[in-house]
Design an enzyme around this catalytic site. Structure first.
Site, PDB file in Angstrom:
ATOM      1  CE  LYS A 161      -3.233  -0.648  -0.697  1.00  0.00           C
ATOM      2  NZ  LYS A 161      -3.761  -1.002  -1.893  1.00  0.00           N
ATOM      3  N   GLY A 181       1.467   2.214  -3.616  1.00  0.00           N
ATOM      4  CA  GLY A 181       2.194   3.132  -4.359  1.00  0.00           C
ATOM      5  C   GLY A 181       2.363   1.944  -6.106  1.00  0.00           C
ATOM      6  CB  THR A 182       3.064  -2.116  -4.914  1.00  0.00           C
ATOM      7  OG1 THR A 182       3.525  -1.090  -3.407  1.00  0.00           O
ATOM      8  CG2 THR A 182       3.547  -3.195  -5.989  1.00  0.00           C
ATOM      9  CG  HIS A 202       4.898  -6.687  -0.938  1.00  0.00           C
ATOM     10  ND1 HIS A 202       4.451  -5.519  -1.260  1.00  0.00           N
ATOM     11  CD2 HIS A 202       3.129  -7.390  -1.045  1.00  0.00           C
ATOM     12  CE1 HIS A 202       3.656  -4.808  -1.577  1.00  0.00           C
ATOM     13  NE2 HIS A 202       2.770  -6.324  -1.857  1.00  0.00           N
ATOM     14  CB  SER A 238      -3.440   2.804   1.633  1.00  0.00           C
ATOM     15  OG  SER A 238      -3.689   2.516   0.674  1.00  0.00           O
ATOM     16  NE  ARG A 249      -7.627   4.900   1.046  1.00  0.00           N
ATOM     17  CZ  ARG A 249      -8.348   5.801   1.253  1.00  0.00           C
ATOM     18  NH1 ARG A 249      -9.548   5.906   0.983  1.00  0.00           N
ATOM     19  NH2 ARG A 249      -6.986   6.372   1.840  1.00  0.00           N
ATOM     20  N   GLY A 278      -4.694   7.685  -3.495  1.00  0.00           N
ATOM     21  CA  GLY A 278      -4.462   7.428  -4.299  1.00  0.00           C
ATOM     22  C   GLY A 278      -3.837   9.440  -4.060  1.00  0.00           C
TER      23      GLY A 278
END
Length: 320
Positions: free
Chosen positions: A72, A74-75, A136, A166, A286, A288
């Site tokens: 969460k 900005g991947t 991750h 987020s 969602r 950003g």
């Protein structure tokens, strides 16, 4: 019958495990809710087998490009950017670009959440060079082949307050938590969150980027969002595929920036419904926005996170 003695399970190295022992090994790990603790970090138990298989079997190529992020931050956005930059010579017509019909997570697959979670030793030969993957995992837990290679690592991090908000929305939409907002926040502050503690995750890559800047590039979400053109150029230079003067003159950097923007990607049909890697696609887009945390965190919560990160990042040069 159990194939693993719990008394030594937690001290067993992952490269000593055989597939038949994974279930017992994972069940021996400390758990809280949906998470299992492994080597100081918390992982979704659902993906622990993929983590172990990835660590044991993945063989890095010198030409690989690995995208590393905590969840969460900005991947999805960075996956689109990297894919577009690396493959721009093959997709000059942006009206027919793969990002228009494929979610970024399909084009840049997760190693531990997807490829190695589906199969003990997946076939990676179909991926063209340079191979573009994501994970991750914190730096300390990456396979030895990655640490010993000259492959490029691009890392993205974000203000912890926006990251938490987020993450909360993502967990709730995907049914991955039964905790309240406040309970999830308390766990986040204790380091109990996906692939966390968050601060340890960031520091693991930050320190490596200072020691090996030619191998690890750390990007901050807020800076990338504020000046995308500058950072797209920086990314391309780091990866050894700098934009030519002709490409810049023809507006390619701006075109890629617009193609990969949150607003544009979120409006594409392919990113509005369905699932990918056990995630609802709609939960990947969602808002950003930078600073959206002010609508969710109390002043006390905000101060608590400030205090934690001031302590954890003191003297590192890291700021938010």
């Amino acid at each position: 019958m159990s194939t693993l003695d719990p008394s030594f399970a937690q001290h067993l190295q992952e490269d000593q495990l055989i597939p038949e022992q994974y279930v017992d090994f994972i069940s021996s790990l400390p758990t809280i809710g949906f998470y299992s603790q492994y080597r100081g970090f918390w992982f979704p138990t659902l993906f622990m087998q993929g983590v172990l298989s990835f660590q044991k079997h993945f063989q890095a190529h010198e030409t690989d490009i690995l995208m590393m992020t905590p969840p969460k931050v900005g991947t999805t956005w960075l996956k689109a950017i990297l894919f577009a930059i690396v493959n721009r010579k093959n997709h000059l017509d942006l009206q027919k670009h793969p990002l228009l019909t494929n979610n970024p997570h399909i084009l840049v697959p997760y190693l531990e959440l997807h490829l190695y979670n589906k199969k003990e030793v997946p076939d990676l030969t179909p991926f063209p060079s340079p191979r573009l993957f994501s994970t991750h995992l914190p730096y300390a837990l990456l396979p030895t082949s990655v640490k010993n290679s000259t492959c490029k690592i691009v890392y993205l991090y974000r203000n912890p307050k926006d990251t938490f908000v987020s993450l909360w929305h993502f967990l709730e939409k995907n049914g991955m938590t039964t905790d309240s907002f406040e309970e999830t926040f308390d766990k986040f502050c204790q380091g109990v969150s996906s692939f966390g503690p968050y601060w340890d995750h960031i520091l693991s890559y930050w320190k490596e980027s200072l020691e090996n800047p030619q191998r690890v590039l750390c990007l901050r979400y807020e800076e990338l969002k504020e000046q995308p053109t500058i950072h797209l150029k920086r990314i391309a230079e780091f990866l050894g595929c700098s934009f030519s003067l002709e490409e810049e003159t023809n507006g390619m950097i701006n075109d890629i920036s617009k193609l990969c923007s949150f607003d544009y990607l979120s409006k594409l049909e392919v990113n509005k419904s369905g699932t990918t890697h056990n995630m609802k696609i709609e939960s990947l887009f969602r808002r950003g926005e930078v600073g959206d945390w002010v609508n969710y965190l109390t002043p006390q919560m905000s101060k608590k996170l400030d205090d934690i990160f001031k302590e954890k990042f003191h003297g590192t040069g890291l700021t938010f």
